[in-house]
Design an enzyme around this catalytic site. Structure first.
Site, short mmCIF file in Angstrom:
data_model
loop_
_atom_site.label_atom_id
_atom_site.label_comp_id
_atom_site.label_asym_id
_atom_site.label_seq_id
_atom_site.Cartn_x
_atom_site.Cartn_y
_atom_site.Cartn_z
N HIS A 90 30.01 -11.20 -41.35
CA HIS A 90 29.75 -10.24 -40.26
C HIS A 90 29.74 -10.96 -38.91
CE1 HIS A 90 27.53 -8.21 -43.73
NE2 HIS A 90 28.32 -7.22 -43.31
N SER A 133 27.16 -8.91 -48.83
CA SER A 133 25.74 -8.57 -48.90
C SER A 133 25.32 -8.40 -50.36
CB SER A 133 25.46 -7.27 -48.14
OG SER A 133 25.96 -7.37 -46.82
P1 AMP Z 1 29.70 -4.25 -44.88
O1 AMP Z 1 28.42 -4.51 -44.15
O2 AMP Z 1 29.79 -4.91 -46.21
O3 AMP Z 1 30.10 -2.79 -44.88
O4 AMP Z 1 30.83 -4.97 -44.03
C1 AMP Z 1 30.99 -4.72 -42.66
C2 AMP Z 1 32.25 -5.39 -42.18
O5 AMP Z 1 32.17 -6.79 -42.42
C3 AMP Z 1 33.51 -4.89 -42.90
O6 AMP Z 1 34.57 -4.80 -41.96
C4 AMP Z 1 33.75 -5.97 -43.91
O7 AMP Z 1 35.10 -6.09 -44.31
C5 AMP Z 1 33.32 -7.19 -43.13
N1 AMP Z 1 33.00 -8.28 -44.05
C6 AMP Z 1 32.13 -8.25 -45.09
N2 AMP Z 1 32.16 -9.43 -45.75
C7 AMP Z 1 33.06 -10.21 -45.11
C8 AMP Z 1 33.54 -11.54 -45.33
N3 AMP Z 1 33.12 -12.30 -46.32
N4 AMP Z 1 34.48 -12.01 -44.47
C9 AMP Z 1 34.94 -11.25 -43.45
N5 AMP Z 1 34.52 -10.00 -43.20
C10 AMP Z 1 33.61 -9.48 -44.03
#
Ligand code: AMP
Length: 282
Positions: A37, A186
């Site tokens: 993030h 997460s």
């Molecule tokens: P989330 O909180 O899991 O919905 O993710 C929010 C944003 O962070 C989304 O655009 C995800 O693709 C991105 N994201 C989550 N994990 C990663 C990671 N390991 N590397 C890059 N972006 C990530």
């Protein structure tokens, strides 16, 4: 960093900033932040005058059987991480504020949402597209950053924005990994110590497919079988939800590797369902 939680406040603040000629970059998240993030926030910081991060566990992208209530949450840690990463505005609405009780409008990209994660999560991307559209309407960002970790999600959002002429530029950001190769997520918090120790084999299995492709293997079926064997040998407790070789733009399944392709996987390990992907080429 300003923290706003009502729809009226975020709408008013962002429209004031736009009137002052400021550009806005949005990073939508569900909180419980990690370095993946933070990399999106860092990218957003480079793109625009104002960085808005949303922190919202969107109920409409969870099926009733999924982990909405168990989703990890640490508001204080998230607040310091977002502030330290250079966020100007953190938007964290309560779920009841984001949806009317009689919410009835959905944004969908069915063609791209039917495969991969869509097979086990048939209503997931409809929830994602709808909440992202709502965030775009409230915040009016010039840029929005999404991670390549959720490759299908990024592809769907790009198509939604193109098809509906939404005035925002979608910026894809590289997948950030732990030192041992596990894709940061997460949901890694659900893993036991033993499961966590084995989870990097998912990435290793994908790297093995990349090696096979370089050595001339083009058959999707053979690559899938090799991945299944690798996982069975190295993480016997895991269950593969899917392993699929798809076109990097259309997400259409490919039987044969022509030039380049994305191999995307979802693997159940303990309480977690872990995603990863790799761009392979001959
Ligand atoms: P989330 O909180 O899991 O919905 O993710 C929010 C944003 O962070 C989304 O655009 C995800 O693709 C991105 N994201 C989550 N994990 C990663 C990671 N390991 N590397 C890059 N972006 C990530």
């Amino acid at each position: 960093m300003e923290i706003l939680s009502t729809l009226e406040d975020i709408k008013k603040r962002c429209s004031e900033l736009k009137k002052q000629g400021k550009t806005i970059a949005l990073v939508p998240t569900m909180g419980f932040l990690h370095a993946g993030h933070v990399s999106l926030i860092t990218k957003a910081r480079q793109l625009a005058d104002i960085v808005v991060v949303s922190r919202f566990v969107n109920p409409t992208q969870f099926a009733p059987t999924e982990d909405l209530d168990a989703y990890p949450n640490d508001p204080e840690r998230d607040h310091s991480m977002t502030a330290n990463a250079g966020t100007d505005i953190l938007f964290e609405p309560p779920a009841a504020a984001m949806y009317y009780a009689d919410h009835a409008t959905w944004v969908e990209v069915p063609e791209l949402a039917k495969g991969l994660c869509g097979i086990t999560r048939p209503t997931h991307f409809r929830g994602v597209c709808t909440v992202v559209t709502k965030l775009f309407n409230l915040i009016q960002p010039d840029f929005a950053c999404f991670g390549e970790k959720d490759y299908q999600q990024l592809t769907i959002i790009r198509r939604m924005v193109r098809d509906l002429n939404m005035p925002v530029e979608i910026v894809g950001c590289p997948l950030v990994r732990e030192e041992d190769g596990l894709a940061m997520s997460s949901r890694n918090a659900y893993l036991t110590k033993e499961e966590r120790a084995l989870a990097p084999h998912i990435r290793k299995g994908l790297l093995h497919l990349q090696d096979m492709a370089k050595q001339g293997e083009c058959s999707a079926q053979k690559l899938y079988a090799a991945f299944a064997e690798y996982i069975a040998d190295n993480i016997p407790a895991a269950r593969i939800d899917y392993v699929s070789m798809v076109d990097e733009d259309s997400l259409a399944p490919l039987e044969t590797l022509k030039d380049r392709a994305v191999v995307a996987v979802a693997v159940y390990l303990g309480k977690a369902r872990l995603l990863d992907n790799i761009l392979i080429s001959k």
